[in-house]
Design an enzyme around this catalytic site. Structure first.
Site, PDB file in Angstrom:
ATOM      1  N   LYS A  55      -5.284  -8.410 -13.157  1.00  0.00           N
ATOM      2  CA  LYS A  55      -4.657  -7.181 -12.682  1.00  0.00           C
ATOM      3  C   LYS A  55      -3.173  -7.381 -12.542  1.00  0.00           C
ATOM      4  CE  LYS A  55      -4.774  -3.124 -10.520  1.00  0.00           C
ATOM      5  NZ  LYS A  55      -3.694  -2.712 -11.451  1.00  0.00           N
ATOM      6  N   LYS A  67      -0.828 -13.135  -5.417  1.00  0.00           N
ATOM      7  CA  LYS A  67      -0.894 -11.943  -4.552  1.00  0.00           C
ATOM      8  C   LYS A  67      -2.342 -11.559  -4.292  1.00  0.00           C
ATOM      9  CE  LYS A  67       3.226  -9.793  -6.419  1.00  0.00           C
ATOM     10  NZ  LYS A  67       4.003  -8.604  -6.730  1.00  0.00           N
ATOM     11  N   LYS A 110      -0.190  -9.660 -16.301  1.00  0.00           N
ATOM     12  CA  LYS A 110       1.090  -8.953 -16.334  1.00  0.00           C
ATOM     13  C   LYS A 110       1.446  -8.598 -17.759  1.00  0.00           C
ATOM     14  CE  LYS A 110       4.470  -7.667 -13.564  1.00  0.00           C
ATOM     15  NZ  LYS A 110       4.413  -7.432 -12.098  1.00  0.00           N
ATOM     16  N   THR A 126       3.921  -0.257  -2.104  1.00  0.00           N
ATOM     17  CA  THR A 126       4.698  -1.500  -2.063  1.00  0.00           C
ATOM     18  C   THR A 126       5.654  -1.440  -0.873  1.00  0.00           C
ATOM     19  OG1 THR A 126       4.549  -1.571  -4.459  1.00  0.00           O
ATOM     20  CG2 THR A 126       6.113  -3.082  -3.440  1.00  0.00           C
ATOM     21  N   ASN A 144      11.412   2.036  -7.044  1.00  0.00           N
ATOM     22  CA  ASN A 144      10.227   2.480  -6.292  1.00  0.00           C
ATOM     23  C   ASN A 144      10.150   1.786  -4.935  1.00  0.00           C
ATOM     24  OD1 ASN A 144       7.222   1.581  -5.595  1.00  0.00           O
ATOM     25  ND2 ASN A 144       7.143   3.663  -6.353  1.00  0.00           N
ATOM     26  N   SER A 163      -3.487  -0.453  -5.463  1.00  0.00           N
ATOM     27  CA  SER A 163      -4.024  -0.361  -6.829  1.00  0.00           C
ATOM     28  C   SER A 163      -5.515  -0.702  -6.824  1.00  0.00           C
ATOM     29  CB  SER A 163      -3.306  -1.330  -7.766  1.00  0.00           C
ATOM     30  OG  SER A 163      -2.159  -0.728  -8.311  1.00  0.00           O
TER      31      SER A 163
HETATM   32  N1  GLU Z   1       3.669  -4.327 -10.429  1.00  0.00           N
HETATM   33  C1  GLU Z   1       3.227  -4.459  -9.064  1.00  0.00           C
HETATM   34  C2  GLU Z   1       3.345  -5.896  -8.615  1.00  0.00           C
HETATM   35  O1  GLU Z   1       4.127  -6.655  -9.148  1.00  0.00           O
HETATM   36  C3  GLU Z   1       1.857  -3.847  -8.841  1.00  0.00           C
HETATM   37  C4  GLU Z   1       0.737  -4.397  -9.661  1.00  0.00           C
HETATM   38  C5  GLU Z   1      -0.551  -3.603  -9.541  1.00  0.00           C
HETATM   39  O2  GLU Z   1      -0.566  -2.617  -8.825  1.00  0.00           O
HETATM   40  O3  GLU Z   1      -1.529  -4.008 -10.176  1.00  0.00           O
HETATM   41  O4  GLU Z   1       2.737  -6.314  -7.659  1.00  0.00           O
END
Ligand code: GLU
Length: 424
Positions: A80, A104, A116, A200, A231, A358
């Protein structure tokens, strides 16, 4: 400087970023008592796909864009993570970002590994139609390796809910059934979650509050600096302003605005463009470098990597540094800040609110049952507070800095899952 050498400079920087991530992963695994083979497994993604995406531009010409999708580790569950549209995207950057997503997910205890994506492009110079073609082309190029139970993309730097909508539509067409669970960060009407857009920043707000409690700082009246007005940065400025903090400086890619009495955040939010650009409308700007070194209580880098380095770490005046961006502080700088007693809330913890909501979005898509904003916020709050306490206590009990503590918490689940699967 020509474009080619510019790109290779970023590549060098990103390779260094990846190398330092690997150093911390190695230390975390050693502290936890895992064998060397676990490090060998986790130091790079399991899979890395590079794609070429031809797009017919508005002037009739064809441009071929390079895109990536990295899948770091899927022992815990599907991978993810977001997709970044940026001219400086490089392969080692996407790899590092995918590893951070795994961390994370581990820190906030989601049933995911990290992934990613990135496309080398400048969306600020592209039309709506060109962006749609690029977004759809990317999904066609990666469609075989992604999916609701395989790898679930989301927004990241310079991508938004409209781009997620095009990507979801393209994927659904390819699969020939509606697949909202393929991607998160969608518009509400297409199965997005309430609270995702602000998630976030909400998560960062919770981290600031918890860190401030530890330091005996009152948020009301606290002087806050936020680097980046995208954002994360813009919503965070709003939440801090609403909580009575004084946001004394903000910035975008072109400069910074500073007012020791506190900036008029609602006014700035009204005037920012969709890429978070705002300072071009003002004359009295200061540089990003000057801004980072201003006197303040709480500093939040919410833009790009490598902002706090050994060159400026000694000049940081904040008591608390909360990393809303991915990778804003180098390892040398982390050490300097730690020695100086600055409380650092590292990226893999501080910015995990986005992927947490998410996850909620994906759960709602899988259930076909949608939650209220209050429910989303309550669950996010609980997860983020627990994660903060977990990392903070680990730092104290194991006598390590907050970044290493976060990596120790973050790496454990995927290491355990890899072990149970018999991979290591
Ligand atoms: N791009 C965001 C991050 O770096 C969110 C990733 C997501 O929601 O899967 O954490």
């Amino acid at each position: 400087m020509n474009q080619q050498s510019d790109h290779s400079i970023h590549e060098q920087e990103h390779l260094a970023l990846l190398a330092s991530t690997q150093v911390v992963i190695k230390k975390a695994l050693q502290k936890l008592g895992y064998p060397e083979a676990m490090y060998e497994l986790l130091k790079e993604p399991l899979r890395m796909l590079t794609v070429r995406i031809p797009v017919r531009m508005d002037d009739g010409s064809v441009r071929v864009f390079t895109g990536y999708r990295a899948q770091h580790n899927d022992a815990v569950g599907p991978t993810k993570g977001g997709v970044r549209f940026h001219p400086n995207v490089t392969e080692p950057e996407v790899i590092a970002l995918s590893i951070w997503m795994s961390l994370k997910a581990g820190i906030v205890d989601l049933p995911y590994g990290g992934g990613k994506g990135g496309i080398v492009c400048d969306p600020r110079t592209m039309s709506f139609r060109e962006l749609e073609a690029l977004s759809r082309g990317y999904v066609r190029a990666i469609s075989q390796v992604v999916g609701p139970a395989k790898d679930i993309p989301a927004p990241d730097v310079f991508t938004n809910s409209q781009i997620m909508a095009w990507m979801m539509d393209e994927y659904s067409r390819i699969r020939e059934f509606d697949s909202p669970g393929f991607i998160t960060g969608k518009p509400l009407v297409l199965g997005g979650s309430r609270g995702r857009e602000t998630a976030t920043a909400k998560g960062v707000t919770i981290m600031i509050r918890e860190a401030a409690k530890k330091r005996g700082i009152d948020i009301e009246g606290a002087r806050v600096i936020i680097q980046g007005f995208g954002n994360a940065g813009s919503f965070l400025a709003k939440f801090m302003h609403d909580a009575g903090a004084k946001v004394i400086a903000i910035s975008d890619a072109y400069g910074s605005l500073h007012d020791p009495e506190g900036l008029d955040i609602p006014h700035l939010l009204d005037r920012r463009d969709s890429f978070g650009t705002i300072t071009n409308q003002f004359k009295n700007t200061i540089s990003n470098k000057e801004m980072l070194e201003l006197d303040c209580d709480i500093l939040v880098p919410a833009a790009v990597e490598n902002q706090i380095t050994k060159e400026n770490a000694d000049q940081i005046k904040a008591d608390i540094l909360v990393e809303a961006a991915n990778g804003p502080t180098t390892l040398e700088a982390t050490e300097i800040l730690h020695k100086r007693g600055i409380l650092l809330v590292p990226d893999v913890l501080a910015s995990a609110g986005g992927v947490t909501v998410s996850y909620f979005e994906w759960v709602q898509n899988n259930q076909g049952y949608y939650w209220s904003e209050e429910e989303v916020e309550k669950k996010l709050e609980e997860i983020m507070v627990n994660a903060f306490e977990n990392v903070y206590q680990t730092a104290h009990s194991r006598q390590v800095d907050m970044r290493l503590a976060a990596y120790m918490v973050g790496v454990r689940k995927m290491a355990e899952a890899s072990r149970f699967r018999g991979w290591v």
